[in-house]
Scaffold this motif. Structure first.
Motif, mmCIF file in Angstrom:
data_model
loop_
_atom_site.group_PDB
_atom_site.id
_atom_site.type_symbol
_atom_site.label_atom_id
_atom_site.label_comp_id
_atom_site.label_asym_id
_atom_site.label_seq_id
_atom_site.Cartn_x
_atom_site.Cartn_y
_atom_site.Cartn_z
ATOM 1 N N LEU A 192 0.842 -1.200 0.000
ATOM 2 C CA LEU A 192 0.000 0.000 0.000
ATOM 3 C C LEU A 192 0.879 1.253 0.000
ATOM 4 O O LEU A 192 0.600 2.223 -0.692
ATOM 5 N N ALA A 195 2.609 1.957 -3.381
ATOM 6 C CA ALA A 195 1.726 2.640 -4.323
ATOM 7 C C ALA A 195 1.729 4.141 -4.035
ATOM 8 O O ALA A 195 1.656 4.953 -4.956
ATOM 9 N N GLY A 196 1.840 4.510 -2.747
ATOM 10 C CA GLY A 196 1.926 5.927 -2.395
ATOM 11 C C GLY A 196 3.262 6.527 -2.813
ATOM 12 O O GLY A 196 3.318 7.645 -3.315
ATOM 13 N N LEU A 199 3.664 7.841 -6.246
ATOM 14 C CA LEU A 199 3.003 9.103 -6.583
ATOM 15 C C LEU A 199 3.875 10.325 -6.282
ATOM 16 O O LEU A 199 3.532 11.433 -6.647
ATOM 17 N N ALA A 230 -2.000 8.099 1.593
ATOM 18 C CA ALA A 230 -1.738 6.660 1.487
ATOM 19 C C ALA A 230 -1.425 6.065 2.853
ATOM 20 O O ALA A 230 -1.892 4.973 3.197
ATOM 21 N N LEU A 236 -5.413 2.880 8.644
ATOM 22 C CA LEU A 236 -6.811 2.593 8.970
ATOM 23 C C LEU A 236 -7.118 1.117 8.702
ATOM 24 O O LEU A 236 -7.655 0.411 9.557
ATOM 25 N N PRO A 306 -11.667 5.058 2.672
ATOM 26 C CA PRO A 306 -11.307 4.404 1.425
ATOM 27 C C PRO A 306 -12.546 4.349 0.552
ATOM 28 O O PRO A 306 -13.630 4.053 1.041
ATOM 29 N N TYR B 156 -14.125 -4.185 -5.161
ATOM 30 C CA TYR B 156 -13.139 -3.116 -5.122
ATOM 31 C C TYR B 156 -12.058 -3.312 -6.174
ATOM 32 O O TYR B 156 -11.735 -2.423 -6.945
ATOM 33 N N THR B 273 -2.909 -3.271 -4.739
ATOM 34 C CA THR B 273 -2.765 -1.836 -4.553
ATOM 35 C C THR B 273 -3.797 -1.054 -5.354
ATOM 36 O O THR B 273 -3.906 0.147 -5.183
ATOM 37 N N VAL B 277 -4.732 3.718 -3.249
ATOM 38 C CA VAL B 277 -4.280 5.092 -3.146
ATOM 39 C C VAL B 277 -5.331 6.053 -3.654
ATOM 40 O O VAL B 277 -5.714 6.981 -2.985
#
Lengths: 312, 279
Positions: A192, A195-196, A199, A230, A236, A306, B156, B273, B277
């Motif tokens: 996760l 992926a951030g 960016l 992210a 969370l 989300p 999702y 993923t 994001v």
């Protein structure tokens, strides 16, 4: 989404073809709505039938004395079950254990997940190999990994234990449970976060580097702020998941020496005690705890729920 | 830094970092494999590697009817749940990704709520409901909750994939004279398949991993899945933990999934993923 630009009053100057096309367009819109709802109906029905109805039912059961061993004594007793659970040290010990594992787990996972994410993102050799093997803990059944850790820490048997028996004490057990939890979920966290990381614009980092910012400064002043959304989403997800901890504790200690989580005592009340009233009360309390955690994250920390990023 | 020069020293540093990741990922796996290969004489020597590897533990579990039954249960239940979740999930995800209709955001919200729902909160009521309608300790009794918790994941992931598909191609195919069905089958299906396949893997792993429902909603080997069966393994005597067979069984249910995941690594990363994001 709408491409109509003609005001409705222009009907007489509007060419015939356009009018028909528009008529079709709004018919199409209606059909689209119907189709959309129809396609979602089965999924929504199943999800609600298996969660909403039981949780309402659990709430009802929690207001009753419902013990499978004494079915004749069942009756409505208001909030008595809540008084029983909330005044019991068992619940509060389990709650403390769960919070310990959740808070420390999320903290370790965030730090280690970030390290792993950076390695996967930046490594200059063998990137595919690293990314692939980091998925291994994710792919392993939690129970299997838990057995591996349990045997490793069992006296004589395990390569980590030696002459000690760490799984027979409360704190040493809790740290091992924490280790098992963190080991299993760091890769998910890292994915996760990676992926951030993707960016964060490379140019920005380069520019900061030319202006003399050190690696450390670039990380804290550029990467972290840009990754905040992210990070919050990942935290969370993980916090809510960590609060449900069950598999690792069940296999590693079975809840011995005060290592039960709230899920463990919920399970024990059902299977061991067959007390549906108390079990349901615990269920409702766990549900409320999760709701409160989610609320805190979304309202206080401003984690985008989300899905709020949907259709941006 | 991709801009930095790839000096030998940097390479060495990164190799070290990579090595730590490899050790981290594989140590517990190697340990359980090693345990499964130890013979009874050296089982308790506390060494990491087996000194005299044998296949005894494996032949033991493959002659254990409870384990074989659990394996069949696991495969059957997870496969059926995966297929159902994919069918309903694809329908919903297509609608969410491509159509405008009221209540769309609500549906996305509800499915996310369910993804974070504490399963234990359902165990007591589901136990009561399932015993009442007679599906306690059956395949169906596990398949239904599995579908429920797989659906948010499926919706999702799939809607994130579907949003990436260039749907204009469908229109283009129709202009070139394809029927709507042909356009769907020849143009859209091949583009959508990777996403569906990735989702299938993720959903299957999630079901395969479940322990709480498998433990609470079953009572016999009739429908117990492997993770639950593992914790009921009996040794020669009741007090002896059958370490070797448990390790062997653990390897049997782990290795196929690990190989699968390693093989489809790229897709799984994309799937995990997607949408995490931004939508």
């Amino acid at each position: 989404m709408t491409t109509q630009t003609l005001p409705p009053g222009d009907a007489e100057v509007e060419p015939e073809g356009v009018r028909i096309a528009r008529q079709r367009h709004s018919d199409g819109q209606k059909a689209e709505r119907r189709l959309g709802l129809l396609l979602c109906a089965p999924a929504v029905f199943i999800m609600l039938a298996v969660t909403a109805y039981p949780i309402v039912y659990a709430f009802w059961l929690s207001l009753n004395r419902a013990d499978l061993r004494t079915p004749d004594a069942n009756e409505f007793i208001g909030l008595d079950n809540y008084v029983t659970v909330l005044s019991s040290p068992i619940w509060w010990t389990a709650f403390g254990v769960t919070m310990f594992l959740t808070v420390l787990g999320a903290a370790f996972e965030l730090v280690l997940g970030m390290v792993l994410a950076i390695v996967m993102h930046r490594t200059i050799i063998g990137r595919g190999l690293v990314r692939t093997s980091a998925l291994v803990p994710y792919a392993i059944v939690t129970v299997v990994a838990a057995f591996s850790w349990r045997f490793a820490w069992t006296q004589d048997l395990g390569w980590l234990a030696g002459d000690n028996a760490p799984l027979t004490g409360m704190w040493s057990s809790l740290w091992i449970i924490l280790l098992a939890e963190v080991w299993k979920t760091v890769p998910f966290m890292a994915l996760l976060l990676m992926a951030g990381l993707a960016l964060v614009p490379e140019d920005l980092l380069k520019a900061a580097s030319m202006d003399g910012a050190s690696t450390w400064q670039r990380f804290w002043k550029i990467t972290i702020p840009l990754m905040k959304p992210a990070i919050l989403v990942a935290l969370l997800f993980r916090t809510l998941d960590a609060f449900r901890v069950f598999d690792n504790i069940f296999v590693l200690t079975s809840g011995a020496n005060n290592t039960s989580s709230v899920s463990m005592i919920g399970y024990n009340n059902l299977i061991g005690g067959l007390n549906l009233g108390i079990g349901s009360t615990i269920s409702v309390l766990i549900f409320l705890s999760i709701a409160i955690i989610a609320f805190i994250f979304i309202k206080l920390f401003g984690a985008a729920a989300p899905g709020e990023g949907e259709k941006r | 830094m991709s801009t930095a020069v790839e000096t030998p020293r940097r390479k060495l540093a990164w190799s070290g970092a990579n090595l730590i990741v490899l050790v981290y990922a594989f140590i517990p796996v190697l340990w359980i494999v090693s345990l499964s290969l130890k013979d009874t004489g050296t089982l308790n020597d506390g060494k990491f590697w087996p000194s005299s590897p044998t296949r005894d533990s494996y032949s033991q579990i493959f002659n254990n009817p409870d384990f074989l039954r659990a394996l069949v249960n696991s495969i059957g239940i997870c496969a059926i749940a995966t297929v159902c979740a994919l069918v309903f999930g694809t329908m919903a995800a297509y609608a969410i990704a491509r159509l405008e209709f009221p209540g769309k955001r609500l549906i996305v919200g509800v499915s996310l709520l369910i993804a974070m729902f504490p399963q234990i909160a359902l165990v007591t009521p589901l136990f009561k409901i399932e015993t009442a309608i007679g599906i306690f300790d059956t395949w169906l009794g596990l398949i239904i909750p599995y579908i429920t918790f797989a659906l948010p994941l499926a919706i999702y992931t799939l809607s994130a994939f579907f949003r990436e598909i260039p749907w204009e191609l469908e229109k283009a195919a129709k202009m070139d004279g394809a029927t709507p069905f042909q356009a769907f089958r020849r143009v859209i299906t091949p583009l959508a398949m990777p996403g569906v396949f990735t989702t299938a893997i993720l959903v299957f792993i999630a079901c395969w991993n479940d322990f709480l429902f498998a433990l609470s909603l079953t009572s016999t080997s009739r429908s117990r899945t492997v993770p639950a069966a593992l914790s009921y393994f009996q040794g020669a005597t009741t007090f002896e933990v059958p370490t070797g067979p448990i390790a062997a069984a653990a390897v049997v249910i782990t290795v196929p999934i690990v190989i699968f995941v390693l093989f489809f690594q790229r897709r799984i990363v994309a799937g995990l993923t997607s949408g995490a994001v931004k939508g």
